[in-house]
Design an enzyme around this catalytic site. Structure first.
Site, PDB file in Angstrom:
ATOM      1  N   HIS A 238      10.059  -4.919   4.834  1.00  0.00           N
ATOM      2  CA  HIS A 238       8.777  -5.478   4.395  1.00  0.00           C
ATOM      3  C   HIS A 238       8.923  -6.967   4.126  1.00  0.00           C
ATOM      4  O   HIS A 238      10.043  -7.455   3.889  1.00  0.00           O
ATOM      5  CB  HIS A 238       8.309  -4.813   3.085  1.00  0.00           C
ATOM      6  CG  HIS A 238       7.887  -3.391   3.213  1.00  0.00           C
ATOM      7  ND1 HIS A 238       8.397  -2.388   2.402  1.00  0.00           N
ATOM      8  CD2 HIS A 238       7.000  -2.785   4.028  1.00  0.00           C
ATOM      9  CE1 HIS A 238       7.831  -1.236   2.726  1.00  0.00           C
ATOM     10  NE2 HIS A 238       6.978  -1.451   3.719  1.00  0.00           N
TER      11      HIS A 238
ATOM     12  N   CYS B 298       8.692  -2.903  -5.656  1.00  0.00           N
ATOM     13  CA  CYS B 298       8.006  -1.767  -5.042  1.00  0.00           C
ATOM     14  C   CYS B 298       7.896  -0.556  -5.959  1.00  0.00           C
ATOM     15  O   CYS B 298       7.226   0.419  -5.626  1.00  0.00           O
ATOM     16  CB  CYS B 298       8.658  -1.391  -3.726  1.00  0.00           C
ATOM     17  SG  CYS B 298      10.400  -1.026  -3.810  1.00  0.00           S
TER      18      CYS B 298
END
Length: 258
Positions: free
Chosen positions: A163, A248
């Site tokens: 990501h 996250c």
């Protein structure tokens, strides 16, 4: 006063089955992971964040990485459509949680895919990683949702990490932290501070100069302290085995209406 709520989701019994893409699979200690998650949540609460626990999704191994399921801008929650099909059931409980907090709820629709880990907000600038989990249609839909609210959306190619926020996060003054070898186009970021460790690329802004950072980045923590910041260190080793990082494991909600 701006809100300080953080969505979190308890790791499930199938955590060790979570997806890995850019790392070799390693054995995950699920019991230790739960202890680390509880310490992470306590670190948020100790710095004046109200944690809001999303209903468990025990059939979804990656559900603890709750940030991937929703992107917040002001009071608007954009429910994602994760790029990994196995993760799409994770959004249901998150949608219920943000709606209960009074958010305006929008969605990413097929054929768009978007993971929240690909979205970095720096003030009203939103960087969105276009890579393995987020496609062009997802970028377009994010732009359509947030630009009318005053956001400036900048798409960033991502090919070397899972990501965008696997490679970069930002300090309170907007300086971007990261490691240049993990970035496709470092020049997209006007103020960039290289860090000595991969996990040093990841910080969560707790308020003031306080930065949540992983225990695996001691040199970066020392560097940031020397620059006047206050590192708050948490051990998330079991989640790092699944390409997880401090960002996250929560969704920070700073701009909810009172």
């Amino acid at each position: 006063m701006p809100s300080k709520k953080a969505l979190i989701r308890r790791p499930g019994p199938r955590l060790a089955e979570g997806l890995v893409t850019h790392v070799e699979r390693a054995e995950v200690d699920v019991d230790l992971a739960l202890e680390q998650w509880e310490a992470y949540a306590e670190a948020l609460r100790a710095h004046d964040w109200e944690t809001v626990e999303v209903d468990p999704a025990d059939d979804c191994p990656d559900a603890v990485f709750v940030e991937d399921t929703v992107v917040m801008y002001r009071n608007v929650a954009l429910i994602t459509r994760p790029g990994a099909e196995s993760r799409r059931p994770e959004t249901e409980g998150v949608e219920e949680a943000v709606a209960s907090l009074g958010c305006s709820v929008n969605w990413i629709w097929e054929p768009g895919t978007l993971d929240g880990g690909d979205v970095l907000k720096v003030g009203d600038t939103i960087y969105v990683g276009r890579g393995g989990r987020t496609n062009a249609a997802g970028v377009q839909q994010l732009r359509a949702a947030f630009e009318p609210l005053g956001a400036r959306v900048i798409a960033v190619p991502v090919s070397k990490v899972l990501h965008l926020k696997s490679a970069i996060t930002a300090l309170p003054d907007g300086t971007v932290l990261g490691r240049i070898p993990q970035l496709d186009v470092p020049s997209l970021f006007p103020r960039f501070l290289p860090v000595p460790e991969e996990s040093g690329s990841h910080v969560v802004l707790l308020g003031g100069d306080r930065l949540l950072i992983a225990a695996s980045a001691p040199k970066t923590a020392e560097m940031l302290a020397d620059l006047g910041h206050e590192p708050v260190v948490v051990d998330i080793s079991e989640f790092e085995k699944l390409e997880g990082c401090v960002t996250c494991l929560s969704v920070r909600m700073r701009d909810l209406y009172a």
